[in-house]
Motif scaffolding. Structure first.
Motif, PDB file in Angstrom:
ATOM      1  N   LEU A   1       0.637  -1.015   0.029  1.00  0.00           N
ATOM      2  CA  LEU A   1      -0.140   0.030   0.115  1.00  0.00           C
ATOM      3  C   LEU A   1       0.983   1.165   0.019  1.00  0.00           C
ATOM      4  CD1 LEU A   1      -2.369  -1.366   2.921  1.00  0.00           C
ATOM      5  CD2 LEU A   1      -2.998  -1.275   0.474  1.00  0.00           C
ATOM      6  N   ASP A   2       0.346   2.353  -0.548  1.00  0.00           N
ATOM      7  CA  ASP A   2       1.080   3.729  -0.437  1.00  0.00           C
ATOM      8  C   ASP A   2       0.859   4.021   1.043  1.00  0.00           C
ATOM      9  OD1 ASP A   2      -1.665   4.402  -0.514  1.00  0.00           O
ATOM     10  OD2 ASP A   2      -1.336   5.556  -2.526  1.00  0.00           O
ATOM     11  N   ARG A   3       1.482   5.443   1.032  1.00  0.00           N
ATOM     12  CA  ARG A   3       1.421   5.860   2.499  1.00  0.00           C
ATOM     13  C   ARG A   3       0.166   6.047   3.036  1.00  0.00           C
ATOM     14  NH1 ARG A   3       5.576  10.323   5.021  1.00  0.00           N
ATOM     15  NH2 ARG A   3       4.574  10.756   7.162  1.00  0.00           N
ATOM     16  N   ASP A   4      -0.683   6.746   2.290  1.00  0.00           N
ATOM     17  CA  ASP A   4      -2.053   6.976   2.865  1.00  0.00           C
ATOM     18  C   ASP A   4      -3.020   6.246   2.623  1.00  0.00           C
ATOM     19  OD1 ASP A   4      -2.130   7.615   0.296  1.00  0.00           O
ATOM     20  OD2 ASP A   4      -2.624   9.529   0.213  1.00  0.00           O
ATOM     21  N   LEU A   5      -2.526   4.988   2.050  1.00  0.00           N
ATOM     22  CA  LEU A   5      -3.620   3.924   1.730  1.00  0.00           C
ATOM     23  C   LEU A   5      -4.572   4.321   0.841  1.00  0.00           C
ATOM     24  CD1 LEU A   5      -3.767   2.568   5.606  1.00  0.00           C
ATOM     25  CD2 LEU A   5      -2.053   2.055   3.848  1.00  0.00           C
ATOM     26  N   THR A   6      -4.408   5.153  -0.129  1.00  0.00           N
ATOM     27  CA  THR A   6      -5.565   5.425  -1.070  1.00  0.00           C
ATOM     28  C   THR A   6      -5.319   4.374  -2.263  1.00  0.00           C
ATOM     29  OG1 THR A   6      -3.923   6.861  -2.082  1.00  0.00           O
ATOM     30  CG2 THR A   6      -5.586   7.792  -0.539  1.00  0.00           C
ATOM     31  N   ASN A   7      -4.138   3.728  -2.218  1.00  0.00           N
ATOM     32  CA  ASN A   7      -3.873   2.838  -3.480  1.00  0.00           C
ATOM     33  C   ASN A   7      -3.226   1.582  -2.762  1.00  0.00           C
ATOM     34  OD1 ASN A   7      -5.133   4.285  -5.994  1.00  0.00           O
ATOM     35  ND2 ASN A   7      -3.838   5.801  -5.005  1.00  0.00           N
ATOM     36  N   GLY A   8      -3.501   0.192  -3.463  1.00  0.00           N
ATOM     37  CA  GLY A   8      -2.568  -0.603  -3.019  1.00  0.00           C
ATOM     38  C   GLY A   8      -3.323  -2.002  -3.403  1.00  0.00           C
ATOM     39  N   ILE A   9      -2.441  -3.092  -2.893  1.00  0.00           N
ATOM     40  CA  ILE A   9      -2.791  -4.518  -3.333  1.00  0.00           C
ATOM     41  C   ILE A   9      -2.842  -5.226  -2.404  1.00  0.00           C
ATOM     42  CG2 ILE A   9      -2.227  -6.619  -5.140  1.00  0.00           C
ATOM     43  CD1 ILE A   9      -1.189  -4.521  -6.671  1.00  0.00           C
ATOM     44  N   LEU A  10      -4.033  -6.054  -1.997  1.00  0.00           N
ATOM     45  CA  LEU A  10      -3.925  -7.234  -1.137  1.00  0.00           C
ATOM     46  C   LEU A  10      -4.289  -8.518  -1.739  1.00  0.00           C
ATOM     47  CD1 LEU A  10      -5.231  -4.609   0.535  1.00  0.00           C
ATOM     48  CD2 LEU A  10      -5.853  -6.225   2.391  1.00  0.00           C
ATOM     49  N   ARG A  11      -3.352  -9.317  -1.239  1.00  0.00           N
ATOM     50  CA  ARG A  11      -3.314 -10.657  -1.949  1.00  0.00           C
ATOM     51  C   ARG A  11      -3.833 -11.785  -1.200  1.00  0.00           C
ATOM     52  NH1 ARG A  11       1.631  -8.354  -3.042  1.00  0.00           N
ATOM     53  NH2 ARG A  11       2.049  -7.924  -5.178  1.00  0.00           N
ATOM     54  N   SER A  12      -4.629 -12.686  -1.885  1.00  0.00           N
ATOM     55  CA  SER A  12      -5.255 -13.912  -1.046  1.00  0.00           C
ATOM     56  C   SER A  12      -6.133 -13.084  -0.168  1.00  0.00           C
ATOM     57  CB  SER A  12      -4.504 -15.054  -0.521  1.00  0.00           C
ATOM     58  OG  SER A  12      -3.638 -15.384  -1.719  1.00  0.00           O
ATOM     59  N   ALA A  13      -7.128 -12.194  -0.381  1.00  0.00           N
ATOM     60  CA  ALA A  13      -7.786 -11.456   0.551  1.00  0.00           C
ATOM     61  C   ALA A  13      -9.078 -12.018   0.912  1.00  0.00           C
ATOM     62  CB  ALA A  13      -7.817 -10.083   0.118  1.00  0.00           C
ATOM     63  N   ARG A  14      -9.560 -11.951   2.233  1.00  0.00           N
ATOM     64  CA  ARG A  14     -10.849 -12.171   2.420  1.00  0.00           C
ATOM     65  C   ARG A  14     -11.441 -11.224   3.337  1.00  0.00           C
ATOM     66  NH1 ARG A  14     -12.345 -18.121   4.682  1.00  0.00           N
ATOM     67  NH2 ARG A  14     -12.096 -18.537   2.386  1.00  0.00           N
ATOM     68  N   VAL A  15     -12.749 -10.810   3.182  1.00  0.00           N
ATOM     69  CA  VAL A  15     -13.374  -9.776   3.669  1.00  0.00           C
ATOM     70  C   VAL A  15     -14.805 -10.290   4.557  1.00  0.00           C
ATOM     71  CG1 VAL A  15     -14.341  -7.396   3.808  1.00  0.00           C
ATOM     72  CG2 VAL A  15     -12.510  -7.827   2.312  1.00  0.00           C
ATOM     73  N   VAL A  16     -14.736 -10.309   5.644  1.00  0.00           N
ATOM     74  CA  VAL A  16     -16.213 -10.660   6.661  1.00  0.00           C
ATOM     75  C   VAL A  16     -16.851  -9.369   7.062  1.00  0.00           C
ATOM     76  CG1 VAL A  16     -16.947 -12.279   8.117  1.00  0.00           C
ATOM     77  CG2 VAL A  16     -14.925 -12.830   7.186  1.00  0.00           C
ATOM     78  N   MET A  17     -18.102  -9.306   6.577  1.00  0.00           N
ATOM     79  CA  MET A  17     -18.898  -8.147   6.828  1.00  0.00           C
ATOM     80  C   MET A  17     -19.812  -8.376   7.890  1.00  0.00           C
ATOM     81  SD  MET A  17     -18.880  -6.177   3.274  1.00  0.00           S
ATOM     82  CE  MET A  17     -19.216  -4.395   3.801  1.00  0.00           C
ATOM     83  N   GLN A  18     -20.081  -7.929   9.054  1.00  0.00           N
ATOM     84  CA  GLN A  18     -21.163  -7.982   9.992  1.00  0.00           C
ATOM     85  C   GLN A  18     -21.124  -9.471  10.377  1.00  0.00           C
ATOM     86  OE1 GLN A  18     -22.715  -5.261  11.196  1.00  0.00           O
ATOM     87  NE2 GLN A  18     -21.297  -4.101   9.958  1.00  0.00           N
ATOM     88  N   ASP A  19     -20.202 -10.202  10.316  1.00  0.00           N
ATOM     89  CA  ASP A  19     -20.145 -11.479  10.805  1.00  0.00           C
ATOM     90  C   ASP A  19     -21.168 -12.562   9.939  1.00  0.00           C
ATOM     91  OD1 ASP A  19     -19.006 -13.781  12.020  1.00  0.00           O
ATOM     92  OD2 ASP A  19     -20.542 -13.522  13.676  1.00  0.00           O
ATOM     93  N   GLN A  20     -21.232 -11.886   8.714  1.00  0.00           N
ATOM     94  CA  GLN A  20     -22.241 -13.043   7.874  1.00  0.00           C
ATOM     95  C   GLN A  20     -21.901 -12.902   6.382  1.00  0.00           C
ATOM     96  OE1 GLN A  20     -26.296 -11.190   8.499  1.00  0.00           O
ATOM     97  NE2 GLN A  20     -25.550  -9.215   7.756  1.00  0.00           N
ATOM     98  N   LEU A  21     -21.330 -11.455   5.686  1.00  0.00           N
ATOM     99  CA  LEU A  21     -21.079 -11.729   4.237  1.00  0.00           C
ATOM    100  C   LEU A  21     -19.465 -12.068   3.994  1.00  0.00           C
ATOM    101  CD1 LEU A  21     -22.561 -11.467   1.449  1.00  0.00           C
ATOM    102  CD2 LEU A  21     -21.966  -9.115   1.741  1.00  0.00           C
ATOM    103  N   GLN A  22     -19.258 -12.886   3.243  1.00  0.00           N
ATOM    104  CA  GLN A  22     -17.708 -13.072   3.155  1.00  0.00           C
ATOM    105  C   GLN A  22     -17.721 -12.876   1.576  1.00  0.00           C
ATOM    106  OE1 GLN A  22     -16.386 -16.683   4.945  1.00  0.00           O
ATOM    107  NE2 GLN A  22     -18.369 -17.024   5.712  1.00  0.00           N
ATOM    108  N   LEU A  23     -16.459 -12.000   1.356  1.00  0.00           N
ATOM    109  CA  LEU A  23     -15.950 -11.847   0.024  1.00  0.00           C
ATOM    110  C   LEU A  23     -14.532 -12.396   0.144  1.00  0.00           C
ATOM    111  CD1 LEU A  23     -17.716  -9.142   1.073  1.00  0.00           C
ATOM    112  CD2 LEU A  23     -17.326  -8.291  -1.233  1.00  0.00           C
ATOM    113  N   ALA A  24     -14.242 -13.195  -0.960  1.00  0.00           N
ATOM    114  CA  ALA A  24     -12.958 -13.705  -1.097  1.00  0.00           C
ATOM    115  C   ALA A  24     -12.391 -13.533  -2.463  1.00  0.00           C
ATOM    116  CB  ALA A  24     -12.874 -15.164  -0.763  1.00  0.00           C
ATOM    117  N   ALA A  25     -11.221 -13.253  -2.445  1.00  0.00           N
ATOM    118  CA  ALA A  25     -10.751 -13.025  -3.788  1.00  0.00           C
ATOM    119  C   ALA A  25      -9.204 -13.264  -3.753  1.00  0.00           C
ATOM    120  CB  ALA A  25     -10.770 -11.341  -4.175  1.00  0.00           C
TER     121      ALA A  25
END
Length: 723
Positions: free
Chosen positions: A96-120
């Motif tokens: 990520l760049d310093r202010d985190l406006t741009n960047g890349i996460l690899r093998s990422a998984r996001v869990v929202m509200q302990d119910q919706l999962q996004l994997a990429a």
């Protein structure tokens, strides 16, 4: 998601010691790591169990490296970010760049509200707002490390998460069930799990009806600003086309809601049918409350045909009222419509107006409580008939009544804890009758003086097990002068004799009839209170009067035969209630005549706990033409649900007419629920028929995919992973 790193890592860049702060409260950040160092090439490296905390957010990683020359962050994982608002990000690594406006996460998984999962495979962040997930999979089902696919998922070539709009945009989406593609959509938009209200489709349902045919109902939700919304639900079936709607709006001082539908039915002679129900409540100045209620339908059977309501009498009303500690005022205008077979709206009082005011005072010299009340009532029939067919009074009569009363109440506590109370008052009733016919007067006035004296003796006993018993015998003597005027009985038509009015000075629920002469009421109440066990109550009571209130000289009787109050001695009233700690509650009430035959009875039993919610009701009423009941009524009604397995719940309802020995309505259903889906199969049958109604059978099937909502889910339905 990633925007929360900015505040954490922005402070991390200034840290040059292993512990950047000692207090994690307020705006102070805390950095903990096994080793934090600055290298000769001007790179800051925190390694070994790195953990950063800031304003409730927590970042965990194996190593964080900041290169001041390139102003880039390299985070080695596995890394976990928890934002404190229900979103968790897990990835193997990030750049990520310093202010985190741009960047890349690899093998990422996001869990929202302990119910919706996004994997990429890869997630790119741009402009501090958009997160682009490539080769993504989205689901709200529990994903275990067994290699088995989730129950359902959405696979997409790319998913864009707009954090500001809180929307998910899918490119080349495939909806899969157990990894089998069942639907392809080139474009798809869904709200993320943090959004309370979003435009889009709600859970559809399939319906098979013997009357409407086979069809599908697809509701669509449209938010209109922050305070309004509209839901449209088109329904297409083989024998019917229908559009339902619901409109809601909240104001600073109130709220409104309207529900309705417009339909074209092949089985109806009317080309267009529909209904409209609405209600609202507004707070007005000086503590007044405005309420309105609207109930309209195009014909007598539409509500039942489309299963919107089983009401057979509709009420439209607007009212303004105010209730204060020592004052009550209300004014209302009502309109009624009967849908019952055999009832004519022309000879029923379909329009009624009411105004009432009550005020109480506490005179210091006189003591006690002084209460003043006044009421004005008028009802109108559209019929102009002056012929009497049902009683002595014209079928098209219109009645206006004015009532005013003043009462004085005083209570004392006597020796041994006996409670005594005294009441006296004077009531004025005046009636004006238009289209009265030739057999009754056009007006009547009556003065009614009243007296009553009542004593209660509550007796209390407590045991060593904290169980309390209360026994309270009660006796009342009352007198009312005057006589009931020769006016039609339009208001006090249905009398309920129960423990709530056993000791009322008059058991009539409207002023067009009053109890007069000498009366006595007596009874006893028993209550058992046990904080750790079962509780119960029992009440017995009876009323005695010096004259029978039955029909004489062709004048309408003041009390109906089945009311239990028409004789010198009323029927014996027995009422009781039982409940225990397991959730079982039983309530019963009955009237018994002089030979202990039941004239009226009702009972309700329910059992409710975490897995069971069952209720049963029984009603028995003796035949009474005065209450428009030509034959006995004996009915059972049972409804309930039982969760017989972790994910399975059964529900059923049944209503049975014991006099006709046939079912009135029956239904059953089965629901499967877990953390990501609700599936319901239901069947119902209405057995009743008339000259305008036919029996009807309905079968419904609903599948709801959960997760795209901020609503709280019952965690007990969530599946667990064996590993």
């Amino acid at each position: 998601m990633i925007r929360h790193l900015r505040l954490i890592l922005g402070l991390l860049l200034l840290v040059a010691t292993p512990l950047g702060a000692q207090d994690s409260t307020g705006d102070t950040a805390v950095l903990v790591a096994d080793d934090v160092r600055v290298t000769a090439d001007n790179r800051l490296i925190a390694s070994g169990n790195v953990e950063a905390l800031y304003q409730g957010r927590r970042l965990k990683a194996r190593e964080i490296t900041y290169d001041r020359a390139t102003e880039h962050l390299v985070i080695s994982g596995p890394l976990t970010l928890t934002d404190g608002e229900g979103t968790v990000v897990v990835a193997q690594s990030a750049e990520l760049d310093r202010d985190l406006t741009n960047g890349i996460l690899r093998s990422a998984r996001v869990v929202m509200q302990d119910q919706l999962q996004l994997a990429a495979v890869e997630m790119r962040r741009t402009d501090a707002r958009f997160n682009q997930l490539y080769k993504a999979a989205v689901t709200s089902c529990r994903v275990c490390d067994t290699g088995r696919p989730p129950l359902w998922q959405i696979r997409a070539q790319r998913v864009i998460h707009d954090e500001q709009a809180r929307q998910l945009y899918f490119d080349n989406a495939q909806f899969r069930i157990l990894n089998t593609t069942v639907l392809y959509l080139p474009r798809l938009r869904l709200p993320d799990a943090t959004l309370d209200r979003a435009r889009g489709f709600l859970t559809p349902s399939l319906v098979n009806s013997s009357l409407l045919g086979t069809g599908i109902r697809v509701p669509y939700f449209i938010p209109i600003g922050e305070s309004r919304d509209l839901t449209l639900a088109p329904f297409l079936a083989t024998n019917s086309k229908r559009l339902e709607f619901r409109y809601r709006q909240a104001f600073r001082t109130g709220e409104i809601e309207f529900n309705g539908a417009v339909a074209e039915d092949d089985f109806s002679r009317d080309p267009t049918r529909g209904y409209l129900f609405g209600q609202g409540r507004f707070e007005l100045p000086r503590d007044f409350i405005l309420r309105f209620n609207i109930e309209l339908t195009s014909d007598d059977t539409f509500l039942l045909d489309h299963d919107f309501s089983d009401k057979d009498r509709l009420t439209n009303e607007i009212s303004i009222e105010r209730a204060r500690r020592d004052e009550y005022a209300r004014i209302a205008l009502s309109q009624f419509q009967s849908l019952r077979v055999g009832e004519s709206n022309t000879t029923l009082p379909t329009v009624a107006g009411n105004a009432e005011y009550e005020r109480r005072f506490f005179p210091t010299r006189l003591g006690g409580e002084l209460r003043f009340g006044a009421a004005l009532h008028s009802h109108y029939r559209s019929s102009d008939s002056t012929v009497a067919t049902l009683d002595r009074y014209a079928d098209g009569r219109d009645v206006t009544r004015f009532t005013s009363r003043v009462d004085w109440y005083r209570g004392w506590t006597l020796p041994l804890g006996v409670l005594a109370s005294f009441q006296t008052g004077l009531i004025l009733d005046h009636f004006e009758i238009s289209q009265a016919g030739i057999t009754s007067a056009a007006d009547a006035t009556e003065l009614t003086p009243t007296l009553s004296f009542e004593v209660r003796w509550p007796l209390l006993k407590s045991t060593h097990y904290a169980v309390t018993h209360v026994v309270e015998p009660v006796a009342q003597l009352a007198w009312a002068g005057g006589s009931n005027p020769d006016v039609p009985l339009d208001e006090a038509t249905l009398i309920e004799f129960d423990e709530g009015n056993l000791f009322n000075p008059s058991r009539f629920n409207a002023p067009d009839r009053r109890e007069r002469g000498y009366r006595a009421a007596y009874g006893v109440n028993w209550t058992r209170i046990d904080p750790a066990g079962w509780q119960g109550s029992l009440a017995l009571g009876q009323v005695w009067r010096n004259e029978r209130l039955i029909e004489r000289d062709g004048i309408t009787p003041t009390f109906s035969k089945s009311s239990g109050l028409s004789d010198h001695n009323s029927d014996l009233l027995i009422a009781g209630q039982f409940r225990n700690a397991t959730g079982l509650t039983v309530t019963a009430r009955s009237l018994f005549d002089s030979v202990f035959d039941t004239t009226r009875a009702e009972a309700r039993a329910s059992w409710r706990n975490d897995y069971t919610n069952i209720g049963a009701t029984y009603v028995w009423l003796s035949a009474d033409p005065a209450e428009n009941r030509p034959s006995n009524v004996s009915e059972w009604a049972i409804d309930g649900s039982y969760r017989f397995a972790k994910h399975w719940t059964g529900h059923a309802d049944w209503r049975f007419d014991a006099v006709a020995n046939r079912s009135v309505r029956a239904g059953a259903g089965l629901t499967y629920s877990n953390e990501c889906v609700d599936i319901t199969l239901s069947v119902s049958r209405r057995f009743t028929s008339s000259t305008i109604l036919e029996p009807e059978t309905n079968i419904g099937f609903t599948v709801g995919f959960t997760g795209f909502s901020s609503a709280t889910r019952d965690k007990s339905f969530t599946r667990t992973c064996r590993n």
